[in-house]
Design an enzyme around this catalytic site. Sequence first.
Site, PDB file in Angstrom:
ATOM      1  N   GLU A  34      44.183  30.018  11.289  1.00 28.99           N
ATOM      2  CA  GLU A  34      45.501  30.598  11.094  1.00 28.99           C
ATOM      3  C   GLU A  34      45.413  31.766  10.114  1.00 28.99           C
ATOM      4  OE1 GLU A  34      48.263  27.586   9.937  1.00 28.99           O
ATOM      5  OE2 GLU A  34      48.112  26.515  11.845  1.00 28.99           O
ATOM      6  N   LYS A 182      40.379  54.438  48.967  1.00 31.31           N
ATOM      7  CA  LYS A 182      39.352  53.418  49.175  1.00 31.31           C
ATOM      8  C   LYS A 182      39.358  52.973  50.643  1.00 31.31           C
ATOM      9  CE  LYS A 182      38.889  50.484  45.871  1.00 31.31           C
ATOM     10  NZ  LYS A 182      39.096  49.361  44.929  1.00 31.31           N
ATOM     11  N   SER A 214      36.689  49.216  31.341  1.00 29.46           N
ATOM     12  CA  SER A 214      36.355  47.862  30.885  1.00 29.46           C
ATOM     13  C   SER A 214      34.926  47.518  31.306  1.00 29.46           C
ATOM     14  CB  SER A 214      37.371  46.845  31.405  1.00 29.46           C
ATOM     15  OG  SER A 214      37.527  46.949  32.816  1.00 29.46           O
ATOM     16  N   THR A 218      34.948  50.584  38.487  1.00 29.36           N
ATOM     17  CA  THR A 218      35.756  51.621  39.126  1.00 29.36           C
ATOM     18  C   THR A 218      35.196  53.010  38.853  1.00 29.36           C
ATOM     19  OG1 THR A 218      37.761  50.271  38.985  1.00 29.36           O
ATOM     20  CG2 THR A 218      38.064  52.640  39.231  1.00 29.36           C
TER      21      THR A 218
END
Length: 285
Positions: A34, A182, A214, A218
């Site tokens: 926490e 695509k 990421s 792509t």
Amino acid sequence: MDILAFQNAVDLVTELEKVGVVKQVEERVFPDGEVLIRLPETGPEVALVLRLYPSVNDNIIKLVLALDALSDIGVRKVVLLTPYFPYARQDRRFRTGEPISSKTILKLLANYPVFAIITLDLHKPYIAEYVPRITTRNIYPAVEFAERLKDVDIVLSPDFGSVYRAEAIAKILGVSYTYFEKYRDRDTGSITLVPRYDVNLKGKNVAIVDDILSTGGTLVDACKSARALGANKVYAAVTHCQLLRDAREKVRGCVDRLICTDSIPNEFAEVRTGPILRRELERLL
């Protein structure tokens, strides 16, 4: 206006000191995970600056704790400065039962005196409209990217959803732009990317632009397609570079140059977000 900075945003402080007094937020993590934050003494209007990525969930909790504490002490106006806004990729309901996560985060922030959010390159611009009460300044660093792509002949988007980014940079450079469509081979299942319009890439220097890198799939597919069509140099300009798993190796093996911002600290960051956030804060004030 007082500027409250979290520890993970200290690299932005130098720019923000030009706008107001910067004060550090104290942070502590307990053994059970926490977190506790403690705010310095502040006035009725505050700019709160922190990076929400990485450790997205922990940082969102810190942000909510800070906003609740500011509300309790009577702060009337908060401007949130965060270079990368998380959960933005879930910008619509893809399947029944799913939340629209970007809207969820905005609705959470709307419970507090958040007047405005300054961020870079939301996944989709219409996310800013989910909670109209909060003014969202969504900045795409087209000028900064264009300054680094002066020898480019054509700007490409990996899909239609990012074509407005390609258009913004292309207009500054005075060159053409398009996007890939695509196509899947029904027999083999292989995917081919083809430019939407009949453009000649042979011998041309091209730039592929997108908001997030990421895992790199792509971008690498778009890069390979551009090279197959005869491109000379292939550059990539990406706002938020997460570079997960083996993305670095995949991208290095294809593009001639990767240009990122430092919205997420990375070794390819050529565009500093501090000056961009500072300029937009000055305009807002």
